[in-house]
Motif scaffolding. Structure first.
Motif, PDB file in Angstrom:
ATOM      1  N   SER A   1      -9.444  -1.281   6.421  1.00 57.42           N
ATOM      2  CA  SER A   1      -9.975  -0.187   5.587  1.00 57.42           C
ATOM      3  C   SER A   1     -10.075  -0.530   4.108  1.00 57.42           C
ATOM      4  O   SER A   1     -10.854   0.091   3.382  1.00 57.42           O
ATOM      5  CB  SER A   1      -9.094   1.057   5.761  1.00 57.42           C
TER       6      SER A   1
ATOM      7  N   ALA B   1      -7.749   0.168   2.078  1.00 59.21           N
ATOM      8  CA  ALA B   1      -7.235   1.402   1.476  1.00 59.21           C
ATOM      9  C   ALA B   1      -6.267   1.107   0.342  1.00 59.21           C
ATOM     10  O   ALA B   1      -5.583   0.075   0.321  1.00 59.21           O
ATOM     11  CB  ALA B   1      -6.531   2.245   2.539  1.00 59.21           C
TER      12      ALA B   1
ATOM     13  N   ARG C   1      -4.216   3.800  -0.438  1.00 57.19           N
ATOM     14  CA  ARG C   1      -3.151   4.750  -0.116  1.00 57.19           C
ATOM     15  C   ARG C   1      -3.289   5.189   1.342  1.00 57.19           C
ATOM     16  O   ARG C   1      -4.397   5.351   1.842  1.00 57.19           O
ATOM     17  CB  ARG C   1      -3.181   5.971  -1.046  1.00 57.19           C
ATOM     18  N   VAL C   2      -2.145   5.373   1.985  1.00 56.91           N
ATOM     19  CA  VAL C   2      -2.105   5.805   3.387  1.00 56.91           C
ATOM     20  C   VAL C   2      -1.153   7.001   3.483  1.00 56.91           C
ATOM     21  O   VAL C   2      -0.157   7.072   2.763  1.00 56.91           O
ATOM     22  CB  VAL C   2      -1.641   4.664   4.320  1.00 56.91           C
TER      23      VAL C   2
ATOM     24  N   ASP D   1      -6.290   7.391   5.554  1.00 57.49           N
ATOM     25  CA  ASP D   1      -6.375   6.423   4.455  1.00 57.49           C
ATOM     26  C   ASP D   1      -7.589   6.742   3.602  1.00 57.49           C
ATOM     27  O   ASP D   1      -8.457   7.534   3.990  1.00 57.49           O
ATOM     28  CB  ASP D   1      -6.438   4.987   4.996  1.00 57.49           C
ATOM     29  N   ASP D   2      -7.661   6.145   2.401  1.00 55.95           N
ATOM     30  CA  ASP D   2      -8.791   6.373   1.493  1.00 55.95           C
ATOM     31  C   ASP D   2      -9.692   5.140   1.429  1.00 55.95           C
ATOM     32  O   ASP D   2     -10.281   4.840   0.387  1.00 55.95           O
ATOM     33  CB  ASP D   2      -8.287   6.737   0.097  1.00 55.95           C
TER      34      ASP D   2
ATOM     35  N   THR E   1       2.472   4.540   0.844  1.00 55.99           N
ATOM     36  CA  THR E   1       2.321   5.330   2.068  1.00 55.99           C
ATOM     37  C   THR E   1       3.229   6.539   2.013  1.00 55.99           C
ATOM     38  O   THR E   1       4.437   6.414   1.777  1.00 55.99           O
ATOM     39  CB  THR E   1       2.667   4.479   3.311  1.00 55.99           C
TER      40      THR E   1
ATOM     41  N   GLY F   1     -12.907   6.873   3.835  1.00 54.69           N
ATOM     42  CA  GLY F   1     -11.611   7.311   4.339  1.00 54.69           C
ATOM     43  C   GLY F   1     -11.644   7.528   5.849  1.00 54.69           C
ATOM     44  O   GLY F   1     -12.699   7.822   6.425  1.00 54.69           O
TER      45      GLY F   1
ATOM     46  N   MET G   1      -1.904   2.580  11.604  1.00 55.65           N
ATOM     47  CA  MET G   1      -1.532   2.004  10.302  1.00 55.65           C
ATOM     48  C   MET G   1      -1.963   0.540  10.210  1.00 55.65           C
ATOM     49  O   MET G   1      -2.367   0.075   9.136  1.00 55.65           O
ATOM     50  CB  MET G   1      -0.018   2.133  10.099  1.00 55.65           C
TER      51      MET G   1
ATOM     52  N   ILE H   1       0.870  -1.188   0.000  1.00 51.74           N
ATOM     53  CA  ILE H   1       0.000   0.000   0.000  1.00 51.74           C
ATOM     54  C   ILE H   1       0.900   1.228   0.000  1.00 51.74           C
ATOM     55  O   ILE H   1       1.651   1.440   0.963  1.00 51.74           O
ATOM     56  CB  ILE H   1      -0.924   0.019   1.231  1.00 51.74           C
TER      57      ILE H   1
ATOM     58  N   ALA I   1      -5.552   0.542   9.314  1.00 45.59           N
ATOM     59  CA  ALA I   1      -5.727   0.878   7.894  1.00 45.59           C
ATOM     60  C   ALA I   1      -5.433  -0.331   7.013  1.00 45.59           C
ATOM     61  O   ALA I   1      -6.120  -0.568   6.002  1.00 45.59           O
ATOM     62  CB  ALA I   1      -4.809   2.043   7.532  1.00 45.59           C
ATOM     63  N   TYR I   2      -4.441  -1.121   7.361  1.00 44.86           N
ATOM     64  CA  TYR I   2      -4.066  -2.296   6.577  1.00 44.86           C
ATOM     65  C   TYR I   2      -5.100  -3.409   6.700  1.00 44.86           C
ATOM     66  O   TYR I   2      -5.495  -4.026   5.702  1.00 44.86           O
ATOM     67  CB  TYR I   2      -2.689  -2.785   7.041  1.00 44.86           C
TER      68      TYR I   2
END
Length: 408
Positions: free
Chosen positions: A330, A332, A334-335, A352-353, A296, A392, A323, A294, A326-327
């Motif tokens: 999410s 995501a 991008r972070v 994050d998105d 970052t 996000g 983080m 991802i 987010a992993y």
């Protein structure tokens, strides 16, 4: 050429531990505020303005007031202080009390002499060397004895006031000895506590290095092996191909999650080695990209001040946990990790998105509660929010800078 005694005294001053010095200076600053207020109130109660020493004594007291305020500011702002500051203020303390006795018409009978006791006590609290404290109380008591014997009205031998003088000087020595012994005892306890903490830090560093050199390398090689196995399985046909790919994919995801979790003690070890928080977080963001694939970004604004190891460790844990969320949750693509230093506060955020925050995110696991607890330990707060579309997630941590620097 300086004498051997002078050289030895200078070495004794310079050998005073900086942490002990700051601890003693904090005590002396507050004691001096109290004494100055009391001294000024008594000195200016029905004063003799015509006395030639009145104005110089007031100038001396105001100068001491200003120097004490400046020293207090340096301690509060965590600026460096040296033994010279402590010695200068101690000399001015004694001169101010002595000037008050000189200007008094009663002199030996005046109760101003009791101010010598807290003045000497603060010196003994700052300079824990018994030799220095003994030398200083000897100089002060000799000066007070000379003042009492030479200036009128002084010691009245007819009514045996020399016994009173002797008792006052003995009490001076007793006060200094008692404070010095207590200060040395507390210093020993602080040194023992610091040594224990240093030993724990050494163990943390050694553990992080061991993990980096063994477990992390093994997990990384395992991940590469699983990726290769997935590529080989994907290139073949067969009825068990999809099931094999699914199991390999799940195992690969576990290996990546394990590799990422291993990075936490490794990063914490770098913190306790003395690395700056910004440098460690930047490296952590790059590692996150390498492990999770991802992208970052990391950005830092403002100049990082000197932060305590405990504060940096807690902030690093907050960033790592954010983080991790987010992993894992999410989805995501991008972070972004940001760290900003302002005049009075520190702001760190992980964005994050991904899919955004569920309504019950606080109750899911212990991640957010741990991050919030870590932020509160630093005297700050943790905030979590989604963007205007509900997608996000941004987890922000705002900490007062004085708390992150260790407090005053």
């Amino acid at each position: 050429m300086p004498t051997d005694a002078a050289v030895e005294s200078r070495r004794a001053f310079s050998r005073t531990d900086p942490d002990d010095m700051r601890y003693g200076l904090r005590i002396s600053v507050w004691v001096r505020w109290f004494l100055l207020v009391a001294w000024l109130a008594q000195f200016n109660y029905r004063p003799d303005f015509a006395h030639p020493a009145y104005v110089p004594t007031m100038v001396l007291a105001v100068s001491l007031l200003a120097l004490n305020a400046y020293l207090h500011y340096r301690l509060w702002s965590n600026r460096p202080t040296t033994w010279r500051w402590a010695l200068l203020l101690s000399v001015m303390d004694v001169l101010t009390v002595t000037a008050g006795l000189v200007i008094s018409s009663s002199r030996f009978q005046n109760t101003f002499f009791v101010l010598y006791y807290p003045v000497l006590a603060t010196f003994a609290a700052v300079f824990t060397s018994f030799r220095l404290s003994f030398l200083w109380v000897t100089i002060v008591s000799a000066g007070y004895a000379a003042l009492s014997l030479l200036l009128e009205p002084g010691v009245n031998f007819g009514i045996k006031e020399e016994k009173v003088l002797f008792t006052r000087i003995v009490v001076m020595y007793a006060v200094v000895a008692a404070v010095n012994l207590i200060s040395r005892f507390e210093r020993i306890k602080r040194i023992e506590a610091v040594e224990r903490e240093r030993e724990l830090q050494r163990e943390r560093i050694e553990t992080s290095q061991t993990i980096h050199d063994t477990v992390a390398q093994s997990a990384y090689l395992m991940g590469l092996g699983l990726e290769t196995a997935m590529e080989l399985a994907n290139s073949r046909n067969g009825e068990n191909r999809d099931e094999l790919l699914a199991k390999l994919s799940a195992t690969h995801a576990i290996s990546k999650a394990t590799m990422w979790e291993i990075r936490h003690p490794i990063g914490a070890g770098l913190i306790f080695e003395g690395r700056e928080l910004g440098r460690v977080l930047k490296s952590h963001a790059s590692t996150f990209t390498a492990i999770t694939s991802i992208p970052t970004d990391f950005d830092q604004s403002g100049r990082e001040p000197e932060l305590s190891a405990v504060s940096k460790s807690l902030l690093f844990s907050i960033a790592h946990n954010a983080m991790t969320n987010a992993y894992r949750h999410s989805g995501a693509s991008r972070v972004r990790l940001s760290l900003g230093f302002e005049e009075e506060k520190l702001r760190m955020a992980v964005s994050d998105d991904g899919v955004g925050l569920p309504a019950d995110y606080e109750q899911r696991g212990h991640g957010f509660s741990r991050m919030r607890t870590d932020a509160q330990r630093l005297g700050g707060r943790l905030e979590a929010s989604a963007d205007s579309t509900g997608r996000g997630t941004t987890v922000s941590c705002i900490i007062p800078l004085d708390a992150a620097q260790g407090g005053q």
